[in-house]
Write a protein that holds these residues in place. Sequence first.
Motif, PDB file in Angstrom:
ATOM      1  N   PRO A   6      -8.207  29.792   7.717  1.00 41.27           N
ATOM      2  CA  PRO A   6      -8.202  28.385   8.120  1.00 41.27           C
ATOM      3  C   PRO A   6      -6.940  27.669   7.631  1.00 41.27           C
ATOM      4  O   PRO A   6      -6.445  27.920   6.530  1.00 41.27           O
ATOM      5  N   GLY A   7      -6.452  26.788   8.482  1.00 40.96           N
ATOM      6  CA  GLY A   7      -5.223  26.067   8.196  1.00 40.96           C
ATOM      7  C   GLY A   7      -5.254  25.251   6.917  1.00 40.96           C
ATOM      8  O   GLY A   7      -4.217  25.007   6.311  1.00 40.96           O
ATOM      9  N   THR A   8      -6.442  24.851   6.487  1.00 41.38           N
ATOM     10  CA  THR A   8      -6.541  24.083   5.244  1.00 41.38           C
ATOM     11  C   THR A   8      -6.263  24.952   4.023  1.00 41.38           C
ATOM     12  O   THR A   8      -5.808  24.459   3.005  1.00 41.38           O
ATOM     13  N   ARG A   9      -6.515  26.255   4.146  1.00 40.48           N
ATOM     14  CA  ARG A   9      -6.259  27.176   3.029  1.00 40.48           C
ATOM     15  C   ARG A   9      -4.958  27.934   3.207  1.00 40.48           C
ATOM     16  O   ARG A   9      -4.241  28.210   2.242  1.00 40.48           O
ATOM     17  N   PHE A  10      -4.649  28.311   4.436  1.00 41.28           N
ATOM     18  CA  PHE A  10      -3.434  29.050   4.768  1.00 41.28           C
ATOM     19  C   PHE A  10      -2.680  28.228   5.809  1.00 41.28           C
ATOM     20  O   PHE A  10      -2.890  28.410   7.010  1.00 41.28           O
ATOM     21  N   PRO A  11      -1.839  27.312   5.352  1.00 45.03           N
ATOM     22  CA  PRO A  11      -1.168  26.389   6.281  1.00 45.03           C
ATOM     23  C   PRO A  11      -0.352  27.120   7.352  1.00 45.03           C
ATOM     24  O   PRO A  11       0.244  28.161   7.094  1.00 45.03           O
ATOM     25  N   TYR A  12      -0.376  26.531   8.528  1.00 54.08           N
ATOM     26  CA  TYR A  12       0.447  27.041   9.623  1.00 54.08           C
ATOM     27  C   TYR A  12       1.883  26.605   9.394  1.00 54.08           C
ATOM     28  O   TYR A  12       2.146  25.524   8.877  1.00 54.08           O
ATOM     29  N   THR A  13       2.822  27.458   9.775  1.00 55.49           N
ATOM     30  CA  THR A  13       4.230  27.164   9.567  1.00 55.49           C
ATOM     31  C   THR A  13       4.663  25.969  10.409  1.00 55.49           C
ATOM     32  O   THR A  13       4.189  25.781  11.536  1.00 55.49           O
ATOM     33  N   ALA A  14       5.545  25.172   9.869  1.00 58.44           N
ATOM     34  CA  ALA A  14       5.973  23.942  10.541  1.00 58.44           C
ATOM     35  C   ALA A  14       6.727  24.216  11.837  1.00 58.44           C
ATOM     36  O   ALA A  14       6.668  23.415  12.769  1.00 58.44           O
ATOM     37  N   ALA A  69      -2.876  27.587  16.900  1.00 53.57           N
ATOM     38  CA  ALA A  69      -4.087  28.305  17.288  1.00 53.57           C
ATOM     39  C   ALA A  69      -5.308  27.651  16.658  1.00 53.57           C
ATOM     40  O   ALA A  69      -5.209  26.948  15.662  1.00 53.57           O
ATOM     41  N   THR A  70      -6.440  27.905  17.233  1.00 50.11           N
ATOM     42  CA  THR A  70      -7.709  27.497  16.637  1.00 50.11           C
ATOM     43  C   THR A  70      -7.955  28.380  15.419  1.00 50.11           C
ATOM     44  O   THR A  70      -7.679  29.576  15.451  1.00 50.11           O
ATOM     45  N   ASP A  71      -8.449  27.798  14.347  1.00 52.27           N
ATOM     46  CA  ASP A  71      -8.791  28.609  13.184  1.00 52.27           C
ATOM     47  C   ASP A  71      -9.707  29.751  13.607  1.00 52.27           C
ATOM     48  O   ASP A  71     -10.709  29.535  14.290  1.00 52.27           O
ATOM     49  N   ALA A  72      -9.347  30.945  13.223  1.00 47.33           N
ATOM     50  CA  ALA A  72     -10.156  32.144  13.453  1.00 47.33           C
ATOM     51  C   ALA A  72     -10.026  32.980  12.186  1.00 47.33           C
ATOM     52  O   ALA A  72      -9.263  33.938  12.122  1.00 47.33           O
ATOM     53  N   PRO A  73     -10.751  32.579  11.131  1.00 47.10           N
ATOM     54  CA  PRO A  73     -10.587  33.208   9.823  1.00 47.10           C
ATOM     55  C   PRO A  73     -11.213  34.594   9.719  1.00 47.10           C
ATOM     56  O   PRO A  73     -11.967  35.022  10.591  1.00 47.10           O
TER      57      PRO A  73
END
Length: 183
Positions: free
Chosen positions: A32-40, A46-50
Amino acid sequence: PLAPPTFMAKPSEPTLRLPKGACDAHFHIFGPGTRFPYTADRTYTATDAPKELLFALHRFLCIDHGVNVHTNQHGTDNSVTEDALADTNGAYRATALLRVDVSDAELKRLDAIGFRGARFHYMEHLGKETPIADVIAFGKRLAKLGWHLQIHMAAKRIAELAPALKSSPVPVVIDHMGRIDAS
């Protein structure tokens, strides 16, 4: 903005039972982007798909092994993939997204975790690419680890890149089957 989910939340039960040891040879984990940020500098979100969703799907489908192909959503920060590998007891491997100037110490560290290849993009929509000559030269460093190169390219680039790929010192995986238009 986040893209709508591109996966089926509740798939139907398979009618075909996979054999023991079945392997999903190419999948991605997003966030999830809150834990593993997406690169700027990503070109889409993408939709979170943990990993938890992936592991549940693999259990449902009776898949025992897998190869996580790291994506440009997280750039060259491979921590989301590392985190997933840590939960697989060695049953999964991964392909990293790297820069050709990555240190030998980092390559050895990734190898110890379960990475076995390095992925490079040649897709216009994914931004700046590494010159293919640099990638092939980098392959000499991968050979010491027994890794492969994974090339994600648009179908129209196959003829252009083929001569360089043929000179690779390591095996080359053509990602997403070369994105050939099957029609």
